[in-house]
Design an enzyme around this catalytic site. Structure first.
Site, short mmCIF file in Angstrom:
data_model
loop_
_atom_site.label_atom_id
_atom_site.label_comp_id
_atom_site.label_asym_id
_atom_site.label_seq_id
_atom_site.Cartn_x
_atom_site.Cartn_y
_atom_site.Cartn_z
CE LYS A 91 102.25 20.13 31.62
NZ LYS A 91 102.08 18.79 32.17
CE1 TYR B 58 101.06 22.27 28.65
CE2 TYR B 58 103.07 22.76 27.43
CZ TYR B 58 102.24 21.85 28.04
OH TYR B 58 102.57 20.51 28.07
P1 NAP Z 1 95.91 15.49 26.44
O1 NAP Z 1 95.57 14.47 25.41
O2 NAP Z 1 95.52 16.91 26.22
O3 NAP Z 1 95.28 14.99 27.83
C1 NAP Z 1 95.21 15.84 28.95
C2 NAP Z 1 94.42 15.16 30.03
O4 NAP Z 1 94.31 16.03 31.17
C3 NAP Z 1 92.98 14.78 29.63
O5 NAP Z 1 92.67 13.53 30.18
C4 NAP Z 1 92.16 15.89 30.31
O6 NAP Z 1 90.83 15.52 30.61
C5 NAP Z 1 92.96 16.04 31.61
N1 NAP Z 1 92.64 17.28 32.31
C6 NAP Z 1 92.65 18.54 31.82
N2 NAP Z 1 92.27 19.42 32.77
C7 NAP Z 1 92.01 18.69 33.90
C8 NAP Z 1 91.56 19.03 35.20
N3 NAP Z 1 91.29 20.28 35.55
N4 NAP Z 1 91.42 18.03 36.11
C9 NAP Z 1 91.66 16.75 35.77
N5 NAP Z 1 92.06 16.36 34.53
C10 NAP Z 1 92.24 17.32 33.60
O7 NAP Z 1 97.48 15.49 26.72
P2 NAP Z 1 98.60 14.39 26.32
O8 NAP Z 1 99.11 14.72 24.96
O9 NAP Z 1 98.11 13.04 26.64
O10 NAP Z 1 99.77 14.80 27.32
C11 NAP Z 1 99.86 14.23 28.62
C12 NAP Z 1 100.68 15.14 29.51
O11 NAP Z 1 101.99 15.29 28.97
C13 NAP Z 1 100.14 16.56 29.65
O12 NAP Z 1 100.41 16.97 30.97
C14 NAP Z 1 100.95 17.37 28.66
O13 NAP Z 1 101.01 18.72 29.09
C15 NAP Z 1 102.28 16.67 28.75
N6 NAP Z 1 103.10 16.69 27.55
C16 NAP Z 1 102.58 16.30 26.36
C17 NAP Z 1 103.39 16.25 25.25
C18 NAP Z 1 102.88 15.80 23.92
O14 NAP Z 1 103.56 16.07 22.91
N7 NAP Z 1 101.76 15.09 23.87
C19 NAP Z 1 104.77 16.59 25.36
C20 NAP Z 1 105.25 16.96 26.62
C21 NAP Z 1 104.42 16.99 27.72
P3 NAP Z 1 89.59 15.85 29.60
O15 NAP Z 1 89.57 14.74 28.61
O16 NAP Z 1 88.43 15.88 30.51
O17 NAP Z 1 89.91 17.18 28.96
O1 F7E Z 2 101.97 23.08 17.62
C1 F7E Z 2 102.55 25.35 14.78
C2 F7E Z 2 102.52 25.95 16.19
O2 F7E Z 2 99.90 22.74 18.91
C3 F7E Z 2 103.20 22.71 17.01
C4 F7E Z 2 101.63 19.90 23.21
O3 F7E Z 2 101.45 18.52 23.31
O4 F7E Z 2 103.87 19.65 22.39
C5 F7E Z 2 102.61 20.21 22.09
O5 F7E Z 2 102.70 21.63 21.97
C6 F7E Z 2 103.70 23.84 16.14
C7 F7E Z 2 103.71 25.22 16.81
O6 F7E Z 2 102.03 21.57 19.59
C8 F7E Z 2 99.18 25.42 13.47
O7 F7E Z 2 102.64 27.37 16.12
C9 F7E Z 2 101.15 26.00 12.80
O8 F7E Z 2 104.90 25.88 16.44
O9 F7E Z 2 100.85 20.81 17.61
P1 F7E Z 2 101.08 22.02 18.41
P2 F7E Z 2 102.99 22.38 20.59
O10 F7E Z 2 102.57 23.76 20.74
O11 F7E Z 2 104.40 22.12 20.16
C10 F7E Z 2 104.47 20.13 23.59
C11 F7E Z 2 105.79 19.41 23.77
C12 F7E Z 2 103.57 20.06 24.76
O12 F7E Z 2 104.01 19.91 25.90
C13 F7E Z 2 102.15 20.45 24.55
O13 F7E Z 2 101.32 19.92 25.58
O14 F7E Z 2 102.83 23.97 15.02
N1 F7E Z 2 101.29 25.47 14.05
N2 F7E Z 2 99.88 25.98 12.44
C14 F7E Z 2 100.09 25.11 14.48
N3 F7E Z 2 99.70 24.53 15.63
C15 F7E Z 2 98.38 24.23 15.78
N4 F7E Z 2 97.97 23.63 16.91
N5 F7E Z 2 97.46 24.55 14.81
C16 F7E Z 2 97.81 25.15 13.64
O15 F7E Z 2 96.96 25.42 12.77
#
Ligand code: NAP
Ligand code: F7E
Length: 340
Positions: A155, A151
């Site tokens: 990105k 991932y």
């Molecule tokens: P999210 O809830 O997982 O939403 C992802 C979106 O992408 C959903 O609408 C999903 O559609 C769509 N998608 C996935 N595969 C696709 C494809 N092949 N074609 C078209 N659409 C597709 O993510 P989010 O938390 O809102 O995050 C928004 C963006 O910010 C993402 O790019 C994520 O990587 C990035 N980001 C998130 C965080 C965070 O902490 N939330 C932090 C940093 C960056 P479906 O509903 O159909 O699956």
């Molecule tokens: O994990 C630990 C896991 O899956 C956070 C995405 O929005 O933020 C997100 O990515 C931490 C990790 O988020 C479980 O190992 C422990 O250390 O909630 P997460 P993430 O991986 O930080 C970044 C900024 C993005 O860009 C991504 O799109 O929590 N952890 N136990 C766990 N995580 C999950 N999911 N489930 C567990 O049971």
């Protein structure tokens, strides 16, 4: 005339909040949504805006539909939020994750370059690109990138290619390097939502103990609704640039669990070590949280804490919601579901 914005990933957490924000700014909002058998616009419905957004069929893996949408739409702004965003599953689907997150972004940029050069472009970059190490103090715009998952590296490609199109073709491209941001609209598999849902299920529906992985990694968690405004702000600047968006605080998963437990009405006490570590509720003597190896990742990002000085200085932005307020609002939303 109203400005036109396309949000890819409209069905996701950030897509829904950004749509709500842009509608409040009087934009005509178009939402890119891929076809799924179950339909997936519950977040827009929850915010009461499903009828206010024009939905367009949008698949990041498909060049032809992207070109058509960008050419016909002539949007003022495109926010590329669509992605395979779950780090954990990127280890099982590295090719798909790369195709969607890396080349999907390139497909949009190419379409803008050929058909809509004046469109401003926002890329959803991520703190995962830093791959944070235990001994780091914080990460900012000049920190080194050391991606630790398929991932993160997908990105990073999208991040750099947006930079290249900004410099090479003079396109208005901005990347927001956003640290983790959560909300009641967060997907169920992310750890914060999983914790809140799991603990409420134990409290209100006799659920089984919550099982999690590494509870000692640290994250800088903000509130998603506070973060979408800054995506828009970046595109309103005179010059395109990249910004770190974070709270500047960091906490372990264990701290998140302890606070959520107290809000939900448990008295947490941890016992044991490693895979045998468990959290008990002292009120009922029940085990409420266990560790399960299957939730550990092949490679972990140990420490994330963002230095948001640049965004504060140039964009005049600061996060509004504290760590405890964030957990509280997520718990309260979940508790409401049981009370209803
Ligand atoms: P999210 O809830 O997982 O939403 C992802 C979106 O992408 C959903 O609408 C999903 O559609 C769509 N998608 C996935 N595969 C696709 C494809 N092949 N074609 C078209 N659409 C597709 O993510 P989010 O938390 O809102 O995050 C928004 C963006 O910010 C993402 O790019 C994520 O990587 C990035 N980001 C998130 C965080 C965070 O902490 N939330 C932090 C940093 C960056 P479906 O509903 O159909 O699956
Ligand atoms: O994990 C630990 C896991 O899956 C956070 C995405 O929005 O933020 C997100 O990515 C931490 C990790 O988020 C479980 O190992 C422990 O250390 O909630 P997460 P993430 O991986 O930080 C970044 C900024 C993005 O860009 C991504 O799109 O929590 N952890 N136990 C766990 N995580 C999950 N999911 N489930 C567990 O049971």
């Amino acid at each position: 005339m109203k400005k036109k914005a396309l949000i890819t990933g409209i069905s996701g957490q950030d897509g829904a909040y950004l749509a709500q924000f842009l509608l409040s700014k009087n934009y005509k909002v178009y939402g890119g949504d891929r076809r799924t058998a179950s339909g997936s616009l519950w977040r827009l419905k929850k915010l009461g805006i499903e009828d206010k957004v024009k939905i367009l069929d949008f698949e990041l893996a498909e060049d032809t539909n992207i070109h058509k949408i960008i050419k016909e739409g002539q949007f003022n702004e495109v926010y590329n939020l669509a992605a395979q965003s779950f780090v954990g599953s990127s280890f099982d689907t590295p090719l798909m994750t790369s195709n969607i997150n890396a080349f999907g972004t390139l497909r949009i940029l190419e379409a803008i370059r050929y058909y809509s050069k004046n469109t401003k472009f926002y890329q959803a970059s991520t703190s995962e690109m830093f791959g944070g190490l235990k001994d780091e103090k914080f990460q900012n715009e000049i920190s080194r990138f050391r991606p630790k998952s398929p991932y993160a590296v997908s990105k990073l490609y999208a991040h750099w290619i947006s930079n290249i199109y900004r410099e090479g073709y003079n396109l208005f491209c901005c990347s927001g390097i956003l640290f983790n941001h959560e909300s009641p609209l967060r997907g169920d598999e992310f750890v914060t939502k999983k914790i809140v849902k799991g603990l409420c299920k134990i409290k209100y529906a006799k659920g089984q103990p919550l099982e999690v992985g590494n509870i000692y990694s640290k994250r800088d968690w903000g509130f998603a609704k506070d973060y979408v405004e800054i995506m828009w702000k970046m595109l309103q600047q005179k010059k395109p640039d990249d910004y770190v968006i974070s709270t500047g605080e960091t906490h372990t998963i264990k701290e998140f669990i302890n606070i959520a437990c107290k809000i939900i009405g448990f008295k947490p006490k941890w016992k044991g070590k490693g895979l045998n570590e468990k959290c008990y509720d002292l009120k009922s003597s029940r085990v409420i949280v266990k560790i399960n190896k299957k939730y550990f990742r092949p490679a972990e990002v140990d420490f994330l804490r963002g230095d948001n000085t640049k965004a504060r200085r140039i964009l005049n932005w600061k996060p509004k919601t504290s760590f405890i307020q964030l957990i509280k609002l997520m718990c309260e939303d979940e508790i409401q579901l049981y009370k209803k």
